[in-house]
Design a protein around this motif. Structure first.
Motif, short mmCIF file in Angstrom:
data_model
loop_
_atom_site.label_atom_id
_atom_site.label_comp_id
_atom_site.label_asym_id
_atom_site.label_seq_id
_atom_site.Cartn_x
_atom_site.Cartn_y
_atom_site.Cartn_z
N ILE A 382 0.85 -1.20 0.00
CA ILE A 382 0.00 0.00 0.00
C ILE A 382 0.88 1.25 0.00
N ILE A 383 2.13 1.10 0.50
CA ILE A 383 3.07 2.22 0.56
C ILE A 383 4.42 1.73 0.05
N GLY A 384 5.09 2.60 -0.74
CA GLY A 384 6.48 2.31 -1.12
C GLY A 384 7.30 3.55 -0.83
N GLY A 385 8.43 3.40 -0.16
CA GLY A 385 9.22 4.58 0.15
C GLY A 385 10.66 4.22 0.44
N SER A 386 11.44 5.24 0.83
CA SER A 386 12.85 4.98 1.12
C SER A 386 13.50 6.22 1.72
N GLU A 387 14.69 5.99 2.29
CA GLU A 387 15.59 7.11 2.50
C GLU A 387 16.25 7.31 1.13
N ARG A 388 16.58 8.55 0.78
CA ARG A 388 17.14 8.82 -0.55
C ARG A 388 18.67 8.85 -0.47
N GLU A 389 19.30 8.51 -1.57
CA GLU A 389 20.77 8.61 -1.61
C GLU A 389 21.14 10.09 -1.61
N ALA A 390 21.82 10.53 -0.56
CA ALA A 390 22.18 11.95 -0.46
C ALA A 390 23.61 12.20 -0.91
N PHE A 426 7.79 8.73 1.10
CA PHE A 426 7.11 7.54 0.59
C PHE A 426 5.90 7.94 -0.24
N GLY A 427 5.35 6.96 -0.93
CA GLY A 427 4.13 7.16 -1.70
C GLY A 427 3.06 6.22 -1.20
N LEU A 428 1.89 6.78 -0.88
CA LEU A 428 0.73 5.97 -0.49
C LEU A 428 -0.29 6.06 -1.62
N GLY A 429 -0.67 4.92 -2.16
CA GLY A 429 -1.69 4.91 -3.22
C GLY A 429 -3.04 5.16 -2.58
N PHE A 430 -3.67 6.28 -2.96
CA PHE A 430 -4.91 6.68 -2.27
C PHE A 430 -6.02 5.66 -2.51
N GLU A 431 -6.13 5.16 -3.74
CA GLU A 431 -7.19 4.17 -4.01
C GLU A 431 -6.98 2.91 -3.19
N ARG A 432 -5.69 2.51 -3.05
CA ARG A 432 -5.44 1.30 -2.25
C ARG A 432 -5.85 1.53 -0.80
N PHE A 433 -5.65 2.76 -0.32
CA PHE A 433 -6.09 3.06 1.04
C PHE A 433 -7.61 2.97 1.13
N VAL A 434 -8.30 3.53 0.14
CA VAL A 434 -9.77 3.50 0.18
C VAL A 434 -10.28 2.05 0.11
N MET A 435 -9.60 1.22 -0.68
CA MET A 435 -9.96 -0.20 -0.72
C MET A 435 -9.82 -0.81 0.67
N TYR A 436 -8.71 -0.47 1.31
CA TYR A 436 -8.41 -1.06 2.60
C TYR A 436 -9.46 -0.70 3.65
N VAL A 437 -9.90 0.55 3.66
CA VAL A 437 -10.85 0.96 4.71
C VAL A 437 -12.30 0.62 4.37
N ARG A 444 -11.10 -0.62 -9.20
CA ARG A 444 -12.02 0.08 -10.12
C ARG A 444 -13.28 0.55 -9.39
N ASP A 445 -13.57 -0.07 -8.24
CA ASP A 445 -14.79 0.26 -7.52
C ASP A 445 -14.60 1.35 -6.47
N VAL A 446 -13.40 1.92 -6.40
CA VAL A 446 -13.20 3.06 -5.50
C VAL A 446 -12.76 4.29 -6.31
N THR A 447 -12.94 4.22 -7.63
CA THR A 447 -12.47 5.27 -8.54
C THR A 447 -13.65 5.68 -9.43
N LEU A 448 -13.82 6.99 -9.57
CA LEU A 448 -15.00 7.48 -10.30
C LEU A 448 -15.02 6.92 -11.72
N PHE A 449 -13.99 7.20 -12.48
CA PHE A 449 -13.87 6.67 -13.84
C PHE A 449 -12.52 5.99 -13.97
#
Ligand code: 4AD
Length: 457
Positions: A382-390, A426-437, A444-449
């Motif tokens: 549902i989330i992908g993230g990291s510390e970045r190479e600085a 990090f990135g959280l996919g909003f639709e995946r969150f809505v599916m989860y809750v 496709r059922d948590v997205t208008l079009f």
């Protein structure tokens, strides 16, 4: 048109005895010898408003009684004869728009598959109204969460010349028809709108890092686009992406933020959408409320990729794609980790550098990067993230290994030249969150079009 929302008309006891005007769509109609009953919905809440028509004083236009017709009703609000709340004793019922018998949303429960073929009408069902009320509440909560914690909301470009995830999954943006006579890609794109190859952004992260390197804590919340050929129940070609980016942060800080955000959003939906969640708990995912309460109050697990592989290898016989060190985790592995091994959300950390993006901080072992994916039961990642190479030199080396065009990333590299700091996000996919809750199983059922492979209705 001055009128009262049905949510208010139904529940506000102070309005009893007062005249009200309400608008809505007819959801049911029935009649007895003396009285007709219309149930109206305007989308503002689950409870519909019962309109009572005394046949002896008001002749109802037959068109106003049809399922799906839209009407405006003036009358007096009174305590409901049965149950709680108010009903409306009608003085006038006026047709706004007639609805013929072929209206596809009929009283009996229709399948989600069928409703997907009528995206413009499916929102008139209880299920979709509940999904989109939850989605709206969750979106507001995202902004509230970050605003209250001093994050700035930035808007990163949707059209970009750099492929953030480096996986070549970008939709192209062009104003030119393909010209097979072009000698090379560069020559072809030189005459295109931007003069270089451009596409729709897969992530606002790279520009988000630019903002975080000046503003400290930022987030983006907007669409991302992926041209990946993944026709699954959790992939869209266009999805909404929440991406915080934080300066002076290392991987544990990124994990802490992700866990806190997720719990905050779950609690916000539980507090603001109790009726919707009860509905989903009864009709969509039994036990949803308990699941959410547990997650909101549990510690998420943290598991290294090394340990994940060791555990998964024990079960390799049961997988379609057996794993070994270096494998990317497929959805069956993610589900096994979070559902079978832990039964709760799990952050998997420190992935092999070869299967992750160029920008992730390289760990001291020389083999892994400080990346994390949050896996949750029922959905997987549902989330992908990291510390970045600085570190400039290490980042350049990672780009060279991938044969990337460094000139296209000059600004990104400059961030490592001028006062580089540890940072991550990090990135959280909003639709995946809505599916989860909501427990909805198809994105496709948590997205208008929904836009997905071969689907742009
Ligand atoms: O893991 P991803 O690809 O990470 C990034 O894009 C990073 N640049 C984010 C960052 O660090 N700022 O995507 C992040 C999340 C995934 O975990 C998933 O929830 C969602 O975005 N996602 C999708 N959602 C729906 N359809 C797709 N095709 C998705 N691809 C990713």
């Amino acid at each position: 048109m001055k009128h009262l929302d049905i949510s208010e008309a139904v529940k506000n006891a102070d309005l009893r005895g007062h005249t009200a005007v309400v608008c809505g769509w007819v959801r049911t109609y029935r009649e007895s010898a003396a009285v007709s009953f219309l149930e109206l919905s305007d989308g503002s809440s689950f409870p519909r408003l019962q309109v009572v028509v005394d046949k002896s004083s008001l002749a109802l236009d037959a068109e106003c009684t049809k399922l799906g017709a839209s009407v405006v009703v003036r009358g007096t609000l009174v305590a409901a004869y049965k149950g709680e709340g108010n009903e409306l004793n009608a003085e006038s019922v006026t047709l706004l728009g007639a609805c013929p018998a072929e209206y596809p949303i009929q009283k009996k429960r229709t399948t989600l598959d069928y409703l997907r073929t009528i995206p413009h009408l499916r929102l008139r069902t209880n299920t979709f109204q509940a999904v989109f009320r939850v989605r709206s509440v969750a979106a507001q909560a995202v902004h509230r969460y970050f605003h209250e914690r001093g994050f700035y909301y930035v808007n990163t470009p949707l059209i970009t010349a750099s492929d953030c995830e480096g996986a070549g999954e970008m939709f192209r943006v062009t104003t030119r028809p393909w010209n097979a006579a072009a000698k090379s890609e560069e020559e072809y794109y030189k005459n295109d709108f931007f003069g270089v190859k451009a596409g729709l952004s897969v992530s606002g992260q790279l520009e988000g890092e630019v903002a975080a390197m000046a503003l400290g804590k930022i987030y983006t919340f907007g669409p991302s686009f992926r041209a990946e050929n993944s026709n699954t129940t959790r992939h869209l070609a266009e999805f909404w992406h929440i991406e915080p980016e934080v300066a002076f942060a290392e991987l544990p800080d990124v994990i802490e933020l992700a866990e806190d955000l997720l719990k905050y959003l779950i609690k916000a939906v539980m507090a603001e959408c109790p009726a919707e969640l009860k509905f989903f708990d009864s009709f969509v995912e039994k036990g949803l409320l308990q699941k959410l309460a547990n997650v909101a109050n549990s510690e998420f697990a943290v598991l290294t990729y090394d340990d994940a592989i060791k555990e998964l290898e024990k079960h390799n016989a049961g997988f379609r794609f057996p794993v070994h060190w270096g494998s990317d985790l497929q959805s069956e592995h993610e589900k096994y980790i979070t559902e079978t091994l832990f039964g709760r959300p799990v952050f998997v950390i420190n992935y092999p550098k070869e299967i992750k993006s160029f920008y992730m901080k390289q760990n001291a072992d020389g083999k892994t990067v400080a990346a994390t994916d949050l896996l949750v039961p029922g959905i997987g990642e549902i989330i992908g993230g990291s510390e970045r190479e600085a570190d400039y030199a290490k980042l350049v080396a990672a780009m060279d290994e991938r044969k990337m065009d460094k000139a296209a990333y000059k600004q990104y590299l400059d961030l490592r030249t001028f006062g580089s700091v540890p940072h991550g996000g990090f990135g959280l996919g909003f639709e995946r969150f809505v599916m989860y809750v909501t427990g909805m199983e198809n994105i496709r059922d948590v997205t208008l079009f929904p836009r997905s492979v071969k689907n742009i209705m």
